[in-house]
Design a protein around this motif. Structure first.
Motif, short mmCIF file in Angstrom:
data_model
loop_
_atom_site.label_atom_id
_atom_site.label_comp_id
_atom_site.label_asym_id
_atom_site.label_seq_id
_atom_site.Cartn_x
_atom_site.Cartn_y
_atom_site.Cartn_z
N ALA A 20 0.91 -1.45 0.21
CA ALA A 20 0.04 -0.36 0.05
C ALA A 20 1.07 1.67 -0.09
O ALA A 20 0.75 2.45 -0.65
CB ALA A 20 -0.80 -0.03 0.98
N VAL A 21 2.30 1.00 0.65
CA VAL A 21 2.70 2.37 0.84
C VAL A 21 3.23 2.85 -0.55
O VAL A 21 3.79 3.61 -0.59
CB VAL A 21 3.35 2.39 1.91
N LEU A 22 4.31 1.32 -1.23
CA LEU A 22 5.05 1.53 -2.29
C LEU A 22 3.88 1.95 -3.45
O LEU A 22 4.48 1.41 -4.61
CB LEU A 22 5.73 0.78 -2.49
N GLY A 23 2.33 2.23 -3.29
CA GLY A 23 1.60 2.14 -4.56
C GLY A 23 0.91 3.32 -5.25
O GLY A 23 0.34 3.49 -5.60
N ASP A 24 1.63 4.36 -4.41
CA ASP A 24 1.39 5.88 -5.19
C ASP A 24 2.54 5.79 -7.10
O ASP A 24 1.46 6.07 -7.23
CB ASP A 24 1.60 6.73 -4.28
N ARG A 25 3.63 5.40 -6.68
CA ARG A 25 4.55 5.98 -8.31
C ARG A 25 5.49 5.20 -7.63
O ARG A 25 5.75 4.08 -7.40
CB ARG A 25 5.36 7.09 -7.81
N LYS A 26 6.04 4.75 -9.14
CA LYS A 26 7.27 4.15 -9.77
C LYS A 26 8.59 4.11 -8.45
O LYS A 26 9.27 5.65 -9.02
CB LYS A 26 7.75 3.65 -10.92
N ARG A 27 8.65 3.24 -7.25
CA ARG A 27 10.00 3.92 -6.38
C ARG A 27 10.62 2.50 -6.77
O ARG A 27 11.84 3.06 -6.14
CB ARG A 27 9.37 3.82 -5.18
N LEU A 28 10.52 1.85 -7.29
CA LEU A 28 12.00 0.68 -7.28
C LEU A 28 12.21 0.09 -8.73
O LEU A 28 10.88 0.21 -10.11
CB LEU A 28 10.85 -1.23 -6.89
N ILE A 29 13.24 0.36 -9.41
CA ILE A 29 13.69 0.36 -10.05
C ILE A 29 14.22 -0.86 -10.89
O ILE A 29 14.81 -1.55 -9.54
CB ILE A 29 14.72 1.80 -10.44
N LEU A 30 13.63 -1.87 -11.48
CA LEU A 30 13.80 -4.13 -12.06
C LEU A 30 15.05 -3.61 -13.47
O LEU A 30 14.34 -3.36 -14.28
CB LEU A 30 13.49 -4.62 -11.64
N MET A 31 16.90 -3.65 -13.27
CA MET A 31 17.34 -3.71 -14.69
C MET A 31 17.88 -4.57 -14.72
O MET A 31 18.38 -5.42 -14.13
CB MET A 31 18.02 -2.56 -14.50
N GLY A 32 17.83 -4.97 -16.01
CA GLY A 32 19.04 -5.91 -16.47
C GLY A 32 19.45 -7.38 -15.64
O GLY A 32 19.42 -7.37 -14.09
N HIS A 33 20.43 -8.19 -16.05
CA HIS A 33 21.24 -9.00 -15.50
C HIS A 33 22.44 -9.54 -15.85
O HIS A 33 22.44 -9.46 -17.39
CB HIS A 33 19.71 -10.68 -15.70
N GLU A 58 1.89 -8.79 -9.19
CA GLU A 58 0.23 -9.27 -8.67
C GLU A 58 0.17 -8.65 -7.40
O GLU A 58 -0.67 -8.54 -7.22
CB GLU A 58 1.09 -10.70 -8.13
N LEU A 59 1.27 -7.53 -6.63
CA LEU A 59 0.79 -6.92 -5.68
C LEU A 59 0.68 -5.18 -5.78
O LEU A 59 -0.04 -4.92 -5.30
CB LEU A 59 2.30 -6.53 -5.05
N LYS A 60 0.35 -5.46 -7.51
CA LYS A 60 -0.25 -4.45 -7.81
C LYS A 60 1.10 -2.70 -7.08
O LYS A 60 0.36 -1.52 -6.90
CB LYS A 60 -1.60 -3.65 -7.60
N ILE A 61 2.35 -2.78 -7.50
CA ILE A 61 3.39 -2.01 -7.01
C ILE A 61 3.73 -1.71 -8.32
O ILE A 61 4.59 -2.26 -8.78
CB ILE A 61 4.23 -2.53 -6.14
N PRO A 62 3.95 -0.03 -9.13
CA PRO A 62 4.01 0.64 -10.02
C PRO A 62 5.70 -0.06 -9.80
O PRO A 62 6.64 0.38 -8.81
CB PRO A 62 3.88 1.81 -9.92
N HIS A 63 6.39 -0.52 -11.01
CA HIS A 63 7.97 0.05 -10.84
C HIS A 63 8.36 0.14 -12.11
O HIS A 63 7.70 -0.27 -13.37
CB HIS A 63 8.43 -1.79 -10.40
N GLU A 64 9.25 0.89 -12.20
CA GLU A 64 10.39 0.35 -13.59
C GLU A 64 10.64 -0.99 -14.02
O GLU A 64 11.61 -1.62 -13.04
CB GLU A 64 11.64 1.30 -13.55
N TYR A 65 10.88 -1.88 -15.15
CA TYR A 65 11.68 -2.91 -14.95
C TYR A 65 11.79 -3.05 -17.20
O TYR A 65 11.67 -2.35 -18.01
CB TYR A 65 10.23 -3.77 -15.55
N ARG A 66 13.39 -3.53 -16.54
CA ARG A 66 14.17 -3.56 -17.97
C ARG A 66 14.12 -5.62 -18.64
O ARG A 66 15.54 -5.51 -16.74
CB ARG A 66 15.56 -2.68 -18.27
N ASP A 67 14.15 -6.84 -18.66
CA ASP A 67 14.77 -7.47 -18.83
C ASP A 67 15.95 -7.70 -19.80
O ASP A 67 16.01 -8.00 -21.14
CB ASP A 67 13.39 -8.46 -19.12
N GLY A 68 16.33 -7.12 -19.83
CA GLY A 68 18.34 -7.27 -20.12
C GLY A 68 18.81 -5.91 -20.82
O GLY A 68 17.72 -5.00 -20.49
N PRO A 69 19.40 -5.91 -21.06
CA PRO A 69 20.24 -6.80 -22.01
C PRO A 69 21.36 -7.96 -21.00
O PRO A 69 21.58 -6.96 -19.50
CB PRO A 69 21.06 -5.87 -22.74
#
Length: 280
Positions: A220-233, A249-260
């Protein structure tokens, strides 16, 4: 801190280097900074939360405007003390001139033990979370012209320190604004892997820090805006994909990059994009 601005309107880095912060609550003593051969400002630190002396390394823009507060990006280490088998994050920042391009202050603390950004349940000299929160962040807030509020305190890491960046934000969303993790074991479920056993000590203590559980509690606390960034690997693609699915699933907004796919290292090309996303 008083008298940081010289005639002409530019903050004196020499004056900043002469600052010192003391703590009456026994959290530690931060000594005045000395400039090293890389041009970084190095504060030696003595704290009962760490074994022996540690450092706070600081990189500031070449010119600092008066009456301006700058965002701080904490470049979290993946190794103990000054080890650099996986490179040096602050050197990568300087190499790409990110401190000047983005007008931001970058801070890289050191830790006496392998950093997992947690407090050991019984060993007082392995209290990494407490050290960071009660010594490092207050010292930076008091010494440098930073934006001393969550929106101005940003966290950057990979591998163990990517875990640490997310852990610090999820556990302390009132202190930090955003966190970027690259190639990190974010879905780790037990203490012991990757040298974590010495820091967490027990599974019971680890569970207080387990990200997959903590995120559910803070959704709930993290659901207002994109505070978590998940980048490549480099080696933790499956951890990242599973974490991405959990956040959805938790409806937590985030930036996501699957790679490179990149080398598991500070210098493999991912840092500049991470800084841009943190400051976006």
């Amino acid at each position: 801190m008083a008298n940081r601005v010289q005639p002409g309107g530019i903050v004196s880095i020499a004056v900043l280097a002469c600052s010192s912060v003391s703590y009456a609550d026994d959290a530690g003593w931060v000594h005045p900074a000395a400039r090293d051969e890389q041009g970084f400002l190095i504060h030696e630190v003595e704290s009962p939360f760490q074994a022996g002396k540690t450092q706070i390394r600081v990189l500031v823009p070449n010119e600092l405007a008066p009456a301006r507060s700058y965002p701080t990006i904490y470049v979290l280490p993946v190794e103990a003390a000054g080890e650099n088998r996986y490179g040096d994050g602050l050197l990568e920042i300087k190499k790409h001139d990110l401190h000047n391009r983005h007008a931001a202050i970058f801070v890289a603390p050191t830790f006496s033990h392998l950093p997992w950004y947690a407090d050991h349940p019984s060993e007082p000299t392995i209290r990494q979370e407490s050290y960071f929160l009660t010594v490092v962040v207050p010292a930076v807030d008091k010494t440098y012209p930073v934006l001393a509020e969550p929106s101005g305190r940003l966290l950057l890491g990979f591998s163990k320190s990517g875990w640490g960046a997310w852990s610090l934000l999820v556990r302390h969303p009132d202190v930090f604004g955003r966190a970027a993790a690259w190639d990190a074991p974010l879905m780790m479920e037990r203490a012991g892997a990757f040298g974590s056993g010495e820091i967490f000590a027990t599974q019971e203590n680890f569970k207080q820090y387990q990200l997959s559980s903590a995120l559910g509690e803070k959704a709930a606390v993290l659901g207002d805006r994109k505070r978590l960034i998940l980048m490549g690997h480099g080696g933790f693609q499956q951890d990242h994909r599973r974490m991405h699915a959990l956040l959805d699933e938790l409806k937590i907004p985030h930036e996501y990059r699957d790679g490179p796919l990149r080398k598991h290292d500070w210098h493999s090309g991912w840092v500049s994009e991470a800084v841009e996303l943190l400051l976006r």
